[in-house]
Scaffold this motif. Sequence first.
Motif, PDB file in Angstrom:
ATOM      1  N   PRO A   1       4.198  -7.616   1.575  1.00 59.84           N
ATOM      2  CA  PRO A   1       3.609  -8.875   1.073  1.00 59.84           C
ATOM      3  C   PRO A   1       2.145  -8.987   1.463  1.00 59.84           C
ATOM      4  O   PRO A   1       1.682  -8.360   2.414  1.00 59.84           O
ATOM      5  N   ALA A   2       1.449  -9.825   0.733  1.00 66.68           N
ATOM      6  CA  ALA A   2       0.002  -9.984   0.971  1.00 66.68           C
ATOM      7  C   ALA A   2      -0.282 -10.522   2.373  1.00 66.68           C
ATOM      8  O   ALA A   2      -1.276 -10.150   2.992  1.00 66.68           O
ATOM      9  N   THR A   3       0.594 -11.402   2.887  1.00 62.41           N
ATOM     10  CA  THR A   3       0.365 -11.960   4.220  1.00 62.41           C
ATOM     11  C   THR A   3       0.402 -10.878   5.283  1.00 62.41           C
ATOM     12  O   THR A   3      -0.373 -10.909   6.252  1.00 62.41           O
ATOM     13  N   LEU A   4       1.288  -9.900   5.138  1.00 64.30           N
ATOM     14  CA  LEU A   4       1.365  -8.816   6.119  1.00 64.30           C
ATOM     15  C   LEU A   4       0.133  -7.920   6.021  1.00 64.30           C
ATOM     16  O   LEU A   4      -0.412  -7.485   7.043  1.00 64.30           O
ATOM     17  N   LEU A   5      -0.317  -7.649   4.807  1.00 65.47           N
ATOM     18  CA  LEU A   5      -1.505  -6.803   4.645  1.00 65.47           C
ATOM     19  C   LEU A   5      -2.751  -7.492   5.194  1.00 65.47           C
ATOM     20  O   LEU A   5      -3.645  -6.829   5.723  1.00 65.47           O
TER      21      LEU A   5
ATOM     22  N   ASN B   1      -0.079  -0.781   0.409  1.00 67.62           N
ATOM     23  CA  ASN B   1       0.813  -0.558  -0.721  1.00 67.62           C
ATOM     24  C   ASN B   1       0.285   0.605  -1.542  1.00 67.62           C
ATOM     25  O   ASN B   1      -0.910   0.688  -1.827  1.00 67.62           O
ATOM     26  N   ALA B   2       1.171   1.531  -1.886  1.00 71.52           N
ATOM     27  CA  ALA B   2       0.776   2.696  -2.660  1.00 71.52           C
ATOM     28  C   ALA B   2       0.305   2.265  -4.049  1.00 71.52           C
ATOM     29  O   ALA B   2       0.789   1.262  -4.594  1.00 71.52           O
ATOM     30  N   PRO B   3      -0.646   2.983  -4.650  1.00 69.85           N
ATOM     31  CA  PRO B   3      -1.155   2.594  -5.970  1.00 69.85           C
ATOM     32  C   PRO B   3      -0.063   2.527  -7.038  1.00 69.85           C
ATOM     33  O   PRO B   3      -0.121   1.674  -7.929  1.00 69.85           O
ATOM     34  N   ASP B   4       0.941   3.416  -6.945  1.00 69.85           N
ATOM     35  CA  ASP B   4       2.014   3.416  -7.953  1.00 69.85           C
ATOM     36  C   ASP B   4       3.245   2.666  -7.467  1.00 69.85           C
ATOM     37  O   ASP B   4       4.335   2.844  -8.020  1.00 69.85           O
ATOM     38  N   GLY B   5       3.113   1.830  -6.456  1.00 74.00           N
ATOM     39  CA  GLY B   5       4.213   0.992  -5.992  1.00 74.00           C
ATOM     40  C   GLY B   5       4.827   1.506  -4.708  1.00 74.00           C
ATOM     41  O   GLY B   5       4.853   2.699  -4.434  1.00 74.00           O
ATOM     42  N   GLY B   6       5.333   0.583  -3.923  1.00 73.92           N
ATOM     43  CA  GLY B   6       5.986   0.943  -2.677  1.00 73.92           C
ATOM     44  C   GLY B   6       5.120   0.672  -1.469  1.00 73.92           C
ATOM     45  O   GLY B   6       3.891   0.656  -1.548  1.00 73.92           O
ATOM     46  N   ALA B   7       5.790   0.439  -0.333  1.00 75.65           N
ATOM     47  CA  ALA B   7       5.085   0.172   0.917  1.00 75.65           C
ATOM     48  C   ALA B   7       4.734   1.486   1.601  1.00 75.65           C
ATOM     49  O   ALA B   7       5.510   2.459   1.564  1.00 75.65           O
TER      50      ALA B   7
ATOM     51  N   GLY C   1       7.772 -12.407   5.420  1.00 74.25           N
ATOM     52  CA  GLY C   1       6.632 -12.569   4.524  1.00 74.25           C
ATOM     53  C   GLY C   1       6.967 -12.709   3.067  1.00 74.25           C
ATOM     54  O   GLY C   1       6.245 -13.341   2.331  1.00 74.25           O
ATOM     55  N   ALA C   2       8.059 -12.119   2.575  1.00 73.21           N
ATOM     56  CA  ALA C   2       8.372 -12.208   1.147  1.00 73.21           C
ATOM     57  C   ALA C   2       9.862 -12.047   0.947  1.00 73.21           C
ATOM     58  O   ALA C   2      10.508 -11.228   1.600  1.00 73.21           O
ATOM     59  N   ARG C   3      10.419 -12.839   0.039  1.00 72.75           N
ATOM     60  CA  ARG C   3      11.854 -12.788  -0.191  1.00 72.75           C
ATOM     61  C   ARG C   3      12.288 -11.442  -0.752  1.00 72.75           C
ATOM     62  O   ARG C   3      13.356 -10.938  -0.422  1.00 72.75           O
ATOM     63  N   GLU C   4      11.433 -10.843  -1.569  1.00 73.96           N
ATOM     64  CA  GLU C   4      11.830  -9.568  -2.174  1.00 73.96           C
ATOM     65  C   GLU C   4      11.883  -8.433  -1.160  1.00 73.96           C
ATOM     66  O   GLU C   4      12.429  -7.367  -1.448  1.00 73.96           O
ATOM     67  N   ARG C   5      11.304  -8.638   0.022  1.00 74.23           N
ATOM     68  CA  ARG C   5      11.378  -7.608   1.057  1.00 74.23           C
ATOM     69  C   ARG C   5      12.673  -7.697   1.838  1.00 74.23           C
ATOM     70  O   ARG C   5      12.896  -6.935   2.775  1.00 74.23           O
ATOM     71  N   GLY C   6      13.518  -8.649   1.519  1.00 70.18           N
ATOM     72  CA  GLY C   6      14.807  -8.738   2.196  1.00 70.18           C
ATOM     73  C   GLY C   6      14.746  -9.678   3.380  1.00 70.18           C
ATOM     74  O   GLY C   6      13.744 -10.291   3.682  1.00 70.18           O
TER      75      GLY C   6
END
Length: 418
Positions: free
Chosen positions: A348-352, A392-398, A362-367
Amino acid sequence: MALRWRIAALVAAAACAVAAAVGVLVHQFSRDRELSQARDAARVTLDRAAVTYARTGEVQGSGAALDAPGLPRGLRELAARGRRGTEFTSGSAGPAMWAARPAGGRVLSVRVDLNTTMRDIGALDASIVVAGLITTAVVLPLGVLTAGRMSRRLRTAAGTARRIAAGDLDARIAAGPRPRDEIADISTAVDSMAGALQKRLLGEQRFTADVAHELRTPLMGLVTAAELLPEGEAAGYVRDRVRVLSTLVEELLEISRLDAGAEHADLSPCPVAPLVRDVVARAGLEAKILAAEQDGRAATVRTDSRRLERILTNLVVNAHRHGRGPVVITVSDDGRTVAVRDHGPGYPATLLDDGPQRFRTGARERGTGHGLGLTIALGQAGVIGATLTFANAPDGGALATLRLPRDVSAASPGASDG
């Protein structure tokens, strides 16, 4: 532009402005005074010449002239109307003050030469310019020195504030009391803020440690009681919850030790790639490991293997718990960089922006979770002198990247990729 140079430029501009203003005022005052004196002298000479002309009909030796060829047109017209007056001219013949009056159908006039006077005023102007330049040359270095002292004090205050923000709560500016000194007031305020912040954080850390310690005794009783329960679905659920609570308490104790600075690294040669494989195997999780080896030997780095294992375990577990597979672990050729990446929704943006925060995922989608895993990983990385960054990787993922410090490194026999 730095503050010291801004202040220096302002001082120089102010000095130049003051010198220019004084120069203009002195020039105008001197010129007006000289013209006024020349006008009075011309009038006096004209009146005496008029008396002489009325008695003798001659003006020779009086300093005046009849129908002078260079008489200004305005004065000639004024005399024609029966009036007298004065006028300053600066034509090709040089600056002069004229006075004229009618005299028996003719025009009697006096010319006072002002060449010398105007040269004196020009010399005065030049002296004022030189004095202004000298004043600026003297004031400017003093302004630079003063601005430099102010700039250094402000930079010290800013540097201390940055150290406090980075976690050094013992940092202080320690500026002495100075009456009517705004920078000293700012420094004192920063020190006061740091002291209050330190007191509050230490209180929270002590509270966390005390709670964790107090929970250990009843928790051990719960663990024992859970093991004595007869087998069944309810007993399994109770044991699982007790294990979660036990893990939470141990993590709180670990964070308390990290906050207190009680953790110290025990450095020794450690083959990184084999350690990564052991971490994945013990966690019982799937991960693709990319580690280069040279001549069948794995890169070895001098570090604390126990703490490195703790960091990597938390990163791998976090990737599986809050992300999606496949999880890829990449070890650099020299073993000093380990990257753990999943293919989930990313951090999530808050963690970054702010880094890992305890008890906040930080985000519901992170579990779900209590947010201590990454906090512990970051703290343990600081103990061994490593840096842990999150992106966050450019093509998605932490993507979590651990960079170990440069120290004694070697190569040791290691297993092949798993």
